[in-house]
Design a protein around this motif. Sequence first.
Motif, short mmCIF file in Angstrom:
data_model
loop_
_atom_site.label_atom_id
_atom_site.label_comp_id
_atom_site.label_asym_id
_atom_site.label_seq_id
_atom_site.Cartn_x
_atom_site.Cartn_y
_atom_site.Cartn_z
N ALA B 296 61.44 -79.31 -26.52
CA ALA B 296 60.08 -79.00 -26.94
C ALA B 296 58.91 -80.03 -26.29
O ALA B 296 57.91 -79.41 -26.57
N ALA B 297 59.16 -80.89 -26.12
CA ALA B 297 58.03 -82.00 -25.50
C ALA B 297 57.48 -81.56 -24.06
O ALA B 297 56.40 -81.98 -23.86
N PHE B 298 58.19 -80.55 -23.36
CA PHE B 298 57.66 -80.16 -22.04
C PHE B 298 57.77 -78.62 -22.04
O PHE B 298 58.61 -77.99 -22.34
N ASP B 299 56.70 -78.14 -21.07
CA ASP B 299 56.57 -76.82 -20.79
C ASP B 299 57.45 -76.41 -19.61
O ASP B 299 57.17 -76.81 -18.42
N GLU B 330 56.14 -81.46 -34.87
CA GLU B 330 55.46 -80.22 -34.63
C GLU B 330 56.10 -79.64 -33.27
O GLU B 330 56.30 -78.56 -33.25
N PRO B 331 56.20 -80.21 -32.23
CA PRO B 331 56.99 -79.53 -30.91
C PRO B 331 58.01 -78.74 -31.34
O PRO B 331 58.45 -77.71 -30.93
N ASN B 333 59.32 -77.71 -34.35
CA ASN B 333 59.00 -76.74 -35.20
C ASN B 333 58.35 -75.50 -34.45
O ASN B 333 58.67 -74.29 -34.83
N PHE B 334 57.54 -75.55 -33.48
CA PHE B 334 56.78 -74.55 -32.85
C PHE B 334 57.83 -73.78 -32.08
O PHE B 334 57.79 -72.79 -31.84
N ASP B 335 59.12 -74.62 -31.49
CA ASP B 335 59.98 -73.68 -30.55
C ASP B 335 61.02 -73.08 -31.53
O ASP B 335 61.76 -72.13 -31.00
N TYR B 336 61.02 -73.44 -32.80
CA TYR B 336 62.26 -72.89 -33.59
C TYR B 336 62.45 -71.74 -33.69
O TYR B 336 63.57 -71.17 -33.45
N TYR B 337 61.68 -71.10 -34.04
CA TYR B 337 61.55 -69.58 -34.48
C TYR B 337 62.22 -68.53 -33.19
O TYR B 337 63.20 -67.72 -33.24
N ASP B 338 61.62 -68.96 -32.15
CA ASP B 338 62.18 -67.93 -30.94
C ASP B 338 63.55 -68.67 -30.17
O ASP B 338 64.19 -68.01 -30.01
N ARG B 352 69.14 -74.21 -39.93
CA ARG B 352 68.30 -75.14 -39.60
C ARG B 352 68.33 -76.08 -40.79
O ARG B 352 68.26 -75.73 -41.79
#
Lengths: 399, 381
Positions: B296-299, B330-331, B333-338, B352
């Motif tokens: 999640a830390a990297f794009d 945060e990173p 959690n932002f990734d989680y749903y997808d 989860r």
Amino acid sequence: MTEKNVFKTAGLMKEMMTNYYEKGKEAKRQGIPVAWVTAVFPVEIIYAAGLFPYYPENFGAVAAARKVADKLSAVAETRGYSPDLCGYARCGIGDAYADEHPVGEILPPDLLFCCNTQCGSLPKWFEVAGRFYNAPYFLLDAPQVGFETDELCKEYYVEQLHEMIAYIEKYTGVPFDFEKLSAVLALSNEACRLWNEILDTAALKPAPFGFFDACFHMAPIVTWRGTEEAVNYYRALKEEVEERIEQRIYAIPNERYKIYFDHIPCWPKLRWFSELFASHGALVAVSQYTHSWAYSFDLEHPLESLAESYTHEFVNRCFDHRIERKINFMKKYGIDGFVLFSNHSCKPNAFGLYDKRRLISEKTGLPGVIFEADMSDLRFFSEAQVLAKLEPFFEQLET
Amino acid sequence: MNRAELFAPFINAVKDPDEPVKQWKKEHAGGVIGFLLPDVPEELIHAAGFFPYAITGGNIGPDQVDTHLQTWACSYARSCLANALGGRLDFLDGLIVPQACDTMRMLPGIWEHARHLPYMDNYRLPRQVDRSSAKKYLIAELARLKNGLEQFGGHKINSESLRHSIALYNHNRALFRDIFQIHAQNSSLISSRDLYMVIKGAMVMPRERVNELLKEIAGELKDRLKIESAAKSLRLVLSGTMLEPLEILDFIEEQGGTVVGDDFQNGYRYIEADVPEKSDYLEALADQQLNRIPSAAFDTQKNPRRSFLADLAREKRADGVIFLHMKYCEPENFDYYDNLLAIENIGIPAMRIETQFGASLEQLRTRIHAFMEMIGGKSDD
């Protein structure tokens, strides 16, 4: 901001912002690509390329100010997004999934550009949005900068600007126009100059303009920076501020103290805070937040200058640099005390404040206080708890 | 050798993470550079002659961390700072913090004022990894980091020592991947708990010693692999930033489960990517970083995490996926749903769990048992 104290220019701003949202819809109709951008982003390139820049953070702030952040956030939360995420992001993601749009629908992007100078929440939000809207996403990466000018970071950013320009050229099929960029940069410079001259009037005692006024009038410097409209707006505002100085109309009645405030305001409680401070004769004069847009681009070296300005912004600087910047503001504006907002939505601005409060007081001798709340979401706001922190602070100012 | 004998040094290192380093300091009279997760190039620290010490966190305890860092910061950051404040990291001579998230960006300033160390630096990782600018920048950033270590150490890092350190760590990763492989073939030989416990222990031990021990373990287990047949288990993929607490693995195993894949910073992500053999060692280190498995830390647009996880779950024939999230990350959690949708789309059940350092184990046990039962594991009744 009592009723009679409302600026005439405020009417112009409402018009401008309505116009801005209208232009976004119009861009969609005309097939002009809508590019999502972040507040501290070289939007000058987007304007020069003829894309329409849309600021989802502004959407977040509007939702927050209209006290619907919790409702929009709830839609995101049902999908597993945590209430501990950035409130703007929760509003944006929530609105994407929502059936009801209490502040109008967030404008869907054709492509997304993000700079992570401000924080790591924006790129994650934009990644989510890129997937949701199935739109391409481009990250301008800004490593943290220490005390000195950071050539490595600057070079990296310049190279990314070249990559971004090539990316836009490929998307639009039109070669990038550097002359147009130059014109846009000149307009940005002018708007920033006017904006900062207006902000500086808060140092006058008593002052015609303070932080809460700046919060009200800042939308154009964020969203219209690089256009004639922004220049015209701040020219009008500056004239009005100057008139007020002549007519001795001040930001608050009986100004006795000047306060430094860090950082973003608590949008849904803006009026409450402004009245609370005013009732104690305390003018919140300055915040590094509203001073974020203080660029002076070198038209001879546009990309280098954009790179330095957008990576060396205070939010991307090290701990001690940020302390120094706050102290410099306190000196410049003749500050009597400082209030730091531990903003649940904004980790990069909140983490470190506990030590900063102590260190700033040690260095300046000024009283300071921290309160806990959220810039967007009233579920994290307790009037009693905030007052329990601020009332003793006001007493301290009196002694 | 029985389990206790085979894994004793690692069990001890997890229990007393500062013992091996204190011993090393006595024997070598050398300096210790601590680092936080993820992705700090230990090879550089090692080549400079220092002991690279991973600060793996711990229970927060009664230290004064609340006066420095909000309770809503992730418990990894809080517990590392708490350990420093509590004097439990006093053996450190230096610290490198990787800037992989906002919390890690803000922590060094707090740390520096609270517990100053003679050497402190940040590893400013590029957050986009696909474009050519990322590699060029990263090589320069690694050179900057190397230069700082050289200045602190008082001598240059020559290419022979860097080559040696890279080879040492590559060997270490290869050994770990071997052991992962053995675990995948027969988890009764090395349980999930022991596997990840060995990694956690290794992070605070001298790498030369770790490699000797891993060779022994791999040899012993390979012998047994020939004679002992695998019991059927429920196969799980775990995903998150950090695998914490390790007891979670016990709860999975209690219900007949085994972990067959993960993307944790203190799990497979730690040992997956080797440093390629190249004459330019900094370029090689950069290549490794840019080719790590997505987090999640990297794009990572060319290797999106959600597709990576779905592929992993499919490849490993997972019966279920557990997203193990550090609360307030945060990173992640932002990734989680997808990520969840990607797993659901391939028809694999997922859940989860949010954890923290010092989380209530009983609650975790209950939730994991319920999930295991749902996907066909043993029942608590």
